[in-house]
Write an enzyme that holds these catalytic residues in place. Structure first.
Site, PDB file in Angstrom:
ATOM      1  N   CYS A  92      23.787   5.904   8.384  1.00 34.65           N
ATOM      2  CA  CYS A  92      23.558   4.458   8.377  1.00 34.65           C
ATOM      3  C   CYS A  92      24.751   3.697   8.941  1.00 34.65           C
ATOM      4  CB  CYS A  92      23.267   3.978   6.960  1.00 34.65           C
ATOM      5  SG  CYS A  92      21.842   4.766   6.197  1.00 34.65           S
ATOM      6  N   THR A 139       0.831  -1.202   0.000  1.00 34.09           N
ATOM      7  CA  THR A 139       0.000   0.000   0.000  1.00 34.09           C
ATOM      8  C   THR A 139       0.864   1.249   0.000  1.00 34.09           C
ATOM      9  OG1 THR A 139      -1.701  -1.182   1.246  1.00 34.09           O
ATOM     10  CG2 THR A 139      -1.829   1.227   1.232  1.00 34.09           C
TER      11      THR A 139
END
Length: 382
Positions: free
Chosen positions: A322, A236
Site C-alpha cells: 500500500c 451486497t
C-alpha cells in the site's frame, strides 16, 4: 519466477479458485432477495460464517465480512471510536502499524480524538509497561497489530489482552492480517474484542476480509443503506469470494504447524546468506514471523534492487504494498531507530508454501550479484 512477496498477496489455492468459479456460476442471486435463489445464497454466507467461527474457535462474538483488511481495520477502529466517544476520546496504537490503521487514527485525531502512538524497541516490539503508562480512564480503544507487515515483529498480544482486562472501558483491536494462517491466534482466550483478517494474505481471493466483533460491542457503521452484516456493513455481499475465502482459511490452518516448521529454517538460511554480504543490514529481531525478512542497503534506493532482482526472475518488495510507491523512508524502520539512510533503503522478502532451500540459495546468490553490480553506483543512486 521466484515470488517472494507473500506479505503483499499470495497465490490462491487451486481448490479455492475452483470453488469460487463454481459458486459464481451457481449462486449469482442477491443474498438479500426474498426468493429461493436469494435465500440459497444467503444460506451459503451464513454457513461460511459458522465455519469461520469454528475454524478460529470463537463462540462469543460475530464475524462481519468486508472487502479486505483495510476495510476491516477502518470499521473496527472508526466504528468503536465514534460509537463510544461519549465514554472517552483517548485512543492508543503503535508507531509501526499498517497504513490502514495508522492513517485511520490520524483521521480520528482530526475529529477531536487524542491518540497515543506507542514507541517500540529496536527489535520492533511494544513494551507492556509503556502501554500501561499510556492508559487513562478516557481510553476506549487499543489497537496493536499481531505481526508487523514490514519487519515481521510479533507483538505480545496475549500479555496486552491480559493487561486490558483490568481496563474494561478500553476495547482491544488486533490487526491479524499477516498472522492468520501463519501463527496460532487465540481470539477469545487472549481477550481480543475486535480482530481483522484478509483472505488474499492466506491464499484466498482478493476483495474479501473479515472482522471479529465480540458480543456486546456495537460499531458505528462506515456504510449505510442496507442491513447486511448485522447492520455493520451495508452492501451486497460477495458470495463466491466469501465461500472461497473460508475454504482458503481452513486449508491454511490445517497446514499451519507444518508451514512454521518449513519456513523457520528457510529464514535462518537467508539470514545467514544476507549476513555474509557486508553492504546489507538486517532489520528487526526475534520474536518475529518465520515468513518475513527485512534488510536495507544504506545509500541505495530500494526500487533499484527490486528491479534488478526482477531481471533475474525474483519478485520482492520494498515495504507495505500500500505504501511501496511512496518515495520516502519507511516509518516502521525510523520507529525502530535506524538511520534515515537505512530506513530509505529497505527491502522485504516474504516466503510462501512453494519455497524450498534451493530457492533461498538462488535468492542469496542473486542478492550478492546485485550488490556487486551496485557498489560502484552507490553514491550516484542515493
Amino acid at each position: 519466477m521466484l515470488y517472494f512477496d507473500h506479505c503483499a498477496s499470495t497465490p490462491p489455492y487451486e481448490e479455492v479458485v475452483k470453488t469460487m468459479m463454481e459458486v459464481m456460476k451457481s449462486q449469482y442471486a442477491n443474498p438479500s432477495s426474498l426468493h429461493r435463489a436469494g435465500t440459497d445464497a444467503d444460506k451459503l454466507i451464513e454457513r461460511s460464517r459458522a465455519l469461520l467461527a469454528d475454524q478460529l474457535q470463537t463462540t462469543n462474538g460475530k464475524w462481519v465480512f468486508t472487502s479486505g483488511g483495510t476495510e476491516s481495520n477502518n470499521l473496527a477502529i472508526k466504528g468503536v471510536a465514534r460509537q463510544y466517544a461519549g465514554r472517552g476520546k483517548h485512543l492508543i496504537t503503535t508507531q509501526i502499524e499498517h497504513a490502514s490503521v495508522y492513517e485511520t487514527f490520524a483521521q480520528l485525531e482530526q475529529e477531536g480524538f487524542r491518540v497515543t502512538y506507542l514507541p517500540v524497541s529496536e527489535s520492533g516490539h511494544v513494551r507492556i509497561e509503556q502501554l500501561e503508562e499510556a492508559l487513562t480512564d478516557q481510553t476506549i480503544l487499543v489497537s496493536v497489530m499481531h505481526i508487523n507487515n514490514e519487519i515481521g515483529s510479533i507483538q505480545p498480544i496475549e500479555q496486552i489482552g491480559r493487561l486490558l482486562k483490568r481496563y474494561p472501558k478500553a476495547m482491544f483491536h488486533v490487526d491479524a492480517v499477516q498472522s492468520i494462517g501463519k501463527l496460532p491466534v487465540c481470539i477469545e482466550e487472549w481477550g481480543i474484542d475486535l480482530l481483522s483478517g484478509s483472505a488474499h494474505k492466506l491464499r484466498g481471493p482478493k476483495g474479501v476480509g473479515f472482522l471479529y466483533v465480540r458480543e456486546g460491542v456495537t460499531l458505528y457503521p462506515l456504510f449505510t443503506g442496507g442491513s447486511q452484516e448485522y447492520g455493520n456493513r451495508a452492501g451486497t455481499q460477495n458470495v463466491p469470494g466469501i465461500v472461497a475465502s473460508v475454504k482458503a482459511l481452513r486449508m491454511s490452518l490445517e497446514s499451519l504447524e507444518q508451514r512454521e516448521r518449513r519456513m523457520r529454517p528457510l529464514k535462518q538460511k537467508l539470514i545467514q546468506l544476507i549476513s555474509g554480504i557486508p553492504e546489507l543490514r538486517l532489520n528487526g529481531a526475534d520474536p518475529s514471523a518465520a515468513h518475513i525478512i527485512h534488510f536495507s542497503y544504506p545509500g541505495m534506493k530500494p526500487e533499484v534492487i527490486i528491479h534488478m532482482l526482477e531481471q533475474r526472475g525474483i519478485m520482492a518488495s520494498t515495504k507495505s504494498a500500500c505504501s511501496s510507491k511512496e518515495d520516502k523512508p519507511s516509518r516502521v524502520l525510523l520507529a525502530i531507530g535506524v538511520s534515515h539512510e537505512q530506513a530509505a533503503g529497505g527491502v522485504r522478502i516474504s516466503f510462501g508454501d512453494e519455497h524450498e532451500e534451493r530457492d533461498i540459495v538462488a535468492l542469496g546468490a542473486a542478492l550478492s550479484h546485485v550488490v556487486e553490480q551496485l557498489k560502484p553506483l552507490e553514491r550516484r543512486l542515493t
